[in-house]
Structures are given as structure tokens and as C-alpha cells.
Design an enzyme around this catalytic site. Structure first.
Site, PDB file in Angstrom:
ATOM      1  CG  ASP A   1      16.422  26.299 -46.295  1.00 42.97           C
ATOM      2  OD1 ASP A   1      15.473  25.517 -46.222  1.00 42.97           O
ATOM      3  OD2 ASP A   1      16.851  26.950 -45.320  1.00 42.97           O
TER       4      ASP A   1
ATOM      5  CG  ASP B   1      11.270  32.829 -38.428  1.00 41.69           C
ATOM      6  OD1 ASP B   1      11.058  31.615 -38.243  1.00 41.69           O
ATOM      7  OD2 ASP B   1      10.868  33.452 -39.426  1.00 41.69           O
TER       8      ASP B   1
HETATM    9  O1  LIG Z   1      12.131  30.090 -43.614  1.00 45.81           O
HETATM   10  C1  LIG Z   1      12.489  31.230 -43.943  1.00 45.81           C
HETATM   11  O2  LIG Z   1      11.707  32.063 -44.439  1.00 45.81           O
HETATM   12  C2  LIG Z   1      13.938  31.651 -43.744  1.00 45.81           C
HETATM   13  C3  LIG Z   1      14.288  32.982 -43.953  1.00 45.81           C
HETATM   14  C4  LIG Z   1      15.609  33.379 -43.773  1.00 45.81           C
HETATM   15  C5  LIG Z   1      16.580  32.465 -43.400  1.00 45.81           C
HETATM   16  C6  LIG Z   1      16.237  31.131 -43.179  1.00 45.81           C
HETATM   17  C7  LIG Z   1      14.928  30.727 -43.357  1.00 45.81           C
HETATM   18  N1  LIG Z   1      14.555  29.421 -43.148  1.00 45.81           N
HETATM   19  C8  LIG Z   1      15.463  28.394 -42.753  1.00 45.81           C
HETATM   20  C9  LIG Z   1      14.753  27.148 -42.452  1.00 45.81           C
HETATM   21  O3  LIG Z   1      13.548  27.003 -42.476  1.00 45.81           O
HETATM   22  C10 LIG Z   1      15.626  25.950 -42.155  1.00 45.81           C
HETATM   23  O4  LIG Z   1      15.476  25.099 -43.262  1.00 45.81           O
HETATM   24  C11 LIG Z   1      15.188  25.205 -40.948  1.00 45.81           C
HETATM   25  O5  LIG Z   1      15.123  26.070 -39.848  1.00 45.81           O
HETATM   26  C12 LIG Z   1      16.114  23.992 -40.653  1.00 45.81           C
HETATM   27  O6  LIG Z   1      17.155  24.304 -39.754  1.00 45.81           O
HETATM   28  P1  LIG Z   1      18.354  23.262 -39.433  1.00 45.81           P
HETATM   29  O7  LIG Z   1      17.732  21.921 -39.198  1.00 45.81           O
HETATM   30  O8  LIG Z   1      19.025  23.813 -38.201  1.00 45.81           O
HETATM   31  O9  LIG Z   1      19.252  23.277 -40.645  1.00 45.81           O
END
Ligand SMILES: O=C(O)c1ccccc1NCC(=O)[C@H](O)[C@H](O)COP(=O)(O)O
Length: 241
Positions: free
Chosen positions: A11, A130
Site C-alpha cells: 500500500d 469493503d
Molecule cells: O484497497 C483500497 O482501495 C484501500 C482504500 C483505503 C484504505 C485501504 C485500502 N486497502 C487496504 C488493503 O488492501 C490492505 O492492503 C489489505 O486489506 C491487507 O490488510 P492486512 O493484511 O490486515 O494488513
């Protein structure tokens, strides 16, 4: 039975690889150069990368050049997310050479546009569902965007190829995935589901892998890898059966 795909996450905020808690702007922990992180996951054996432009998702700018640089450097498949909401941002995202894009806000706010791009691009479009509870969230997960199951039914009817399902309450918390949510979504669609948010251990990945027969195709892993709860090699081994 096919194995669970793993998608390590990168990210990007303000040019840096970060992790957020509950996807909240301002909760960042920085992990340095996104290209170095992506290269490390590729070298560890990843077949997919989940790459997110958080600034584009939050409307605080974008990391387009940095993101395109990462995609170009990868030999593996890339799922690209964050702020893809109109023809221009979709064209820029697809032009990076990513395997598919993940639409979020647009699926809630621009249903006609999303139906059109699903029809045009098929497998290259996934939709991110989400949720908090069963309420969808858009605009970087800051605004309510309708009911999960109504939206899922609509997108299914429009031919959406797959869904990336995130329980925002779990995201970035290392509290374990929401298996009930994944099961409930799989029960309502025959399209593949990618699980996202909360993975904390190899047992969490094994638990998600038990849902492959129900329709879970993959799992995104972010914080757990950056916090070194396990290595990507160990994770790939754990789901390799
Ligand atoms: O994916 C998006 O567009 C997004 C928008 C705003 C906040 C977060 C977003 N994505 C986050 C992710 O895709 C995380 O990388 C993913 O959920 C992993 O989560 P974790 O394993 O709990 O760190």
C-alpha cells in the site's frame, strides 16, 4: 481442489510503503520503498502482488508514477487498487500492465460506468467489497455506500468476474480474518472471492484455505508480513496443499 492464492500487499502513501489500521488515514506505519517491498515479495515466491495507491483512494493526490514503476518491475501478476473511478484513471491503471484492477468507490457511486467497464474488460475488473458489518464503504473507506448483498446481486447480474472482500474492522489489526463474512459472501455468489484484512498467522491462512471449495480463491496479506509474524515463504508453504 486448487490451492489458495496469496497476494502480499504493498500500500503506497506519499511514495512510501505503509500499513494502516482499519484503513484510516493518519494511522500509517511506514515500511520504506514500495519497489523494494514488491521485489522482496516476488523474490520470496509470490505469484501475485496486491498494490494500492492510498493517496488516490483518499483523494490526497496519487502515486501513479511510483505505482507504474512497481508494476513494470514485476514479472508476477499485479492487482491494482485505489482511486480508479473514471475512464482516465481506469485507462492509466490498465496501461501500467497490471493483470487486473480493483474498483471500490465507483461500484457504489457510478453503477452505470462500472457495468460498462465490466462488460468491456471482463476478467481485468474486480470489485472491492469493503464493509463494516454489511454496509459498504467508499471514498477510502470513509463513507457509507449501501448494502453489501444488494450491491453483490447487482454486480453479479452485470457479470462482475470476482470480488475482493475486506472487513474494515479487521484490516491492519492482526486480529484474524472474518471467516463468517467470507462464507456469507461465497454463499451469495458463484464468482471467486479474494479475502482481505486481518490475517495474523499461518493458521489464519489455513482457515481461509478451507474455504477454497466454497469459492475463496485468494488471500491478501499485509501487516502480518511487514510485522514479520511469518515469512512469505512459510505462508506459501502453509497453503500449498
Ligand atoms: O484497497 C483500497 O482501495 C484501500 C482504500 C483505503 C484504505 C485501504 C485500502 N486497502 C487496504 C488493503 O488492501 C490492505 O492492503 C489489505 O486489506 C491487507 O490488510 P492486512 O493484511 O490486515 O494488513
Amino acid at each position: 481442489m486448487s490451492k489458495l492464492e496469496l497476494l502480499p500487499a504493498v500500500d503506497v502513501r506519499d511514495g512510501q510503503a505503509v500499513r494502516l489500521v482499519h484503513g484510516e488515514s493518519g494511522s500509517e506505519t511506514s515500511y520504506g520503498d514500495p519497489l523494494a517491498a514488491a521485489r522482496a515479495w516476488q523474490a520470496a515466491g509470490a505469484e501475485w502482488l496486491h498494490l494500492v495507491d492510498l493517496d488516490a483512494a483518499f483523494g490526497t493526490g496519487d502515486n501513479r508514477e511510483r505505482i507504474a514503476e512497481v508494476v513494470r518491475a514485476m514479472d508476477i501478476k499485479v492487482e491494482l487498487s485505489g482511486g480508479i473511478r473514471d475512464d482516465a484513471s481506469l485507462a492509466a491503471a490498465l496501461a501500467t500492465g497490471c493483470t487486473r484492477v480493483n474498483l471500490g468507490t465507483a461500484a457504489l457511486e457510478s453503477p452505470e460506468w462500472v457495468a460498462r467497464v465490466i462488460a468491456e474488460h471482463g476478467e481485468r475488473i474486480a470489485v472491492g467489497l469493503d464493509v463494516r458489518g454489511t454496509t459498504l464503504r467508499g471514498r477510502g473507506w470513509t463513507r457509507d455506500g449501501g448494502d453489501l448483498y444488494e450491491t453483490l446481486a447487482r454486480l453479479d447480474a452485470e457479470g462482475c468476474a470476482r470480488y475482493v472482500v475486506t472487513d474494515i474492522a479487521k484490516d491492519g489489526t492482526l486480529q484474524g480474518p472474518n471467516l463468517d463474512l467470507l462464507k456469507n459472501v461465497c454463499a451469495r455468489t458463484d464468482r471467486p472471492v479474494v479475502a482481505s484484512g486481518g490475517v495474523s498467522s499461518l493458521d489464519d491462512l489455513r482457515a481461509i484455505a478451507t474455504l477454497v471449495p466454497e469459492g475463496v480463491e485468494g488471500a491478501i496479506v499485509g501487516k502480518a508480513l511487514y510485522a514479520k509474524a511469518f515469512t512469505l515463504e512459510e505462508a506459501l508453504e502453509a497453503v500449498s496443499v
